[in-house]
Design a protein around this motif. Structure first.
Motif, short mmCIF file in Angstrom:
data_model
loop_
_atom_site.label_atom_id
_atom_site.label_comp_id
_atom_site.label_asym_id
_atom_site.label_seq_id
_atom_site.Cartn_x
_atom_site.Cartn_y
_atom_site.Cartn_z
N ILE A 8 0.83 -1.21 0.00
CA ILE A 8 0.00 0.00 0.00
C ILE A 8 0.87 1.25 0.00
O ILE A 8 0.58 2.22 -0.70
CB ILE A 8 -0.99 -0.04 1.18
N GLU A 9 1.97 1.21 0.74
CA GLU A 9 2.91 2.34 0.77
C GLU A 9 3.52 2.56 -0.62
O GLU A 9 3.61 3.70 -1.10
CB GLU A 9 4.00 2.03 1.80
N LEU A 10 3.92 1.48 -1.29
CA LEU A 10 4.48 1.57 -2.64
C LEU A 10 3.45 2.09 -3.64
O LEU A 10 3.76 2.95 -4.47
CB LEU A 10 5.02 0.21 -3.09
N ILE A 11 2.24 1.56 -3.57
CA ILE A 11 1.16 2.00 -4.47
C ILE A 11 0.89 3.48 -4.30
O ILE A 11 0.76 4.23 -5.28
CB ILE A 11 -0.13 1.17 -4.23
N ILE A 27 -5.57 4.34 -11.07
CA ILE A 27 -6.39 3.46 -10.24
C ILE A 27 -5.52 2.30 -9.76
O ILE A 27 -4.58 1.90 -10.45
CB ILE A 27 -7.63 2.96 -11.00
N ALA A 28 -5.82 1.80 -8.58
CA ALA A 28 -5.06 0.67 -8.03
C ALA A 28 -6.02 -0.40 -7.52
O ALA A 28 -7.08 -0.08 -6.98
CB ALA A 28 -4.15 1.14 -6.90
N LYS A 110 -11.91 -5.77 -12.20
CA LYS A 110 -13.03 -5.03 -11.60
C LYS A 110 -13.61 -5.68 -10.35
O LYS A 110 -14.21 -5.00 -9.52
CB LYS A 110 -14.13 -4.79 -12.63
N ASP A 111 -13.44 -6.98 -10.20
CA ASP A 111 -13.96 -7.67 -9.01
C ASP A 111 -13.03 -7.56 -7.81
O ASP A 111 -13.40 -7.95 -6.70
CB ASP A 111 -14.23 -9.14 -9.33
N CYS A 112 -11.83 -7.06 -8.03
CA CYS A 112 -10.87 -6.88 -6.94
C CYS A 112 -11.13 -5.53 -6.27
O CYS A 112 -11.53 -4.57 -6.92
CB CYS A 112 -9.45 -6.91 -7.48
N PRO A 113 -10.86 -5.45 -4.97
CA PRO A 113 -11.08 -4.17 -4.28
C PRO A 113 -10.12 -3.08 -4.78
O PRO A 113 -8.95 -3.35 -5.04
CB PRO A 113 -10.78 -4.49 -2.81
N GLU A 114 -10.66 -1.88 -4.90
CA GLU A 114 -9.83 -0.73 -5.24
C GLU A 114 -9.09 -0.28 -4.00
O GLU A 114 -9.63 -0.32 -2.90
CB GLU A 114 -10.71 0.44 -5.71
N LEU A 115 -7.85 0.14 -4.19
CA LEU A 115 -7.06 0.69 -3.09
C LEU A 115 -7.23 2.20 -3.06
O LEU A 115 -7.33 2.84 -4.12
CB LEU A 115 -5.59 0.32 -3.25
#
Length: 147
Positions: A8-11, A27-28, A110-115
């Motif tokens: 999450i830090e890298l993203i 978008i992540a 699209k089914d994966c959670p957005e960060l």
């Protein structure tokens, strides 16, 4: 399983770097539940090859300088239409706007959670469509018709 704090830090840092270089539609996704090879994907685009390369260079420099992270692989530099940075924990895709539309990676994930991303990165949503519209208007005013 969810993306690690490091991922999450890298993203977040990569998204901010992309936004600072005027990337479009950042978008992540947290893909940790469906892929064992990485935790998260970051997608961004730009309207030309030169800007794609500039965005990728900024992300790579920022992650190295601020977080001591170097990609294990960098692919797609030759044409700069779709450059991939693999940091193991995350994978960054920076695509030319045309490739972004054609390959539609968002549809795959699209089914994966957005960060959650920094505000500047979120503000880039819809920029590709806005840029395309402005370009079409310029073509009409310059040539009297759409090319």
């Amino acid at each position: 399983m969810t993306a690690t704090d490091r991922s999450i830090e890298l993203i977040s840092a990569a998204a901010q770097a992309a936004a600072d270089k005027l990337a479009h539609d950042i978008i992540a996704y947290d893909v940790s539940d469906v892929l064992s090879i990485t935790d998260a994907f970051l997608l961004a685009s730009a309207p030309n090859d030169r800007q794609v390369k500039s965005i990728v260079d900024e992300i790579e420099e920022r992650l190295n300088k601020e977080l001591g992270a170097k990609p294990v692989r960098r692919e797609g530099d030759r044409d700069a239409r779709w450059i991939l940075l693999d940091y193991v924990d995350i994978v960054v895709h920076v695509q030319h706007s045309e490739e972004r539309v054609f390959y539609a990676l968002e549809r795959l994930w699209k089914d994966c959670p957005e960060l959650d991303l920094p505000a500047e990165a979120k503000a880039t949503r819809g920029k590709a469509a806005e840029h395309a519209k402005l370009q079409a208007e310029e073509d009409v005013s310059e040539f009297g018709e759409v090319r």
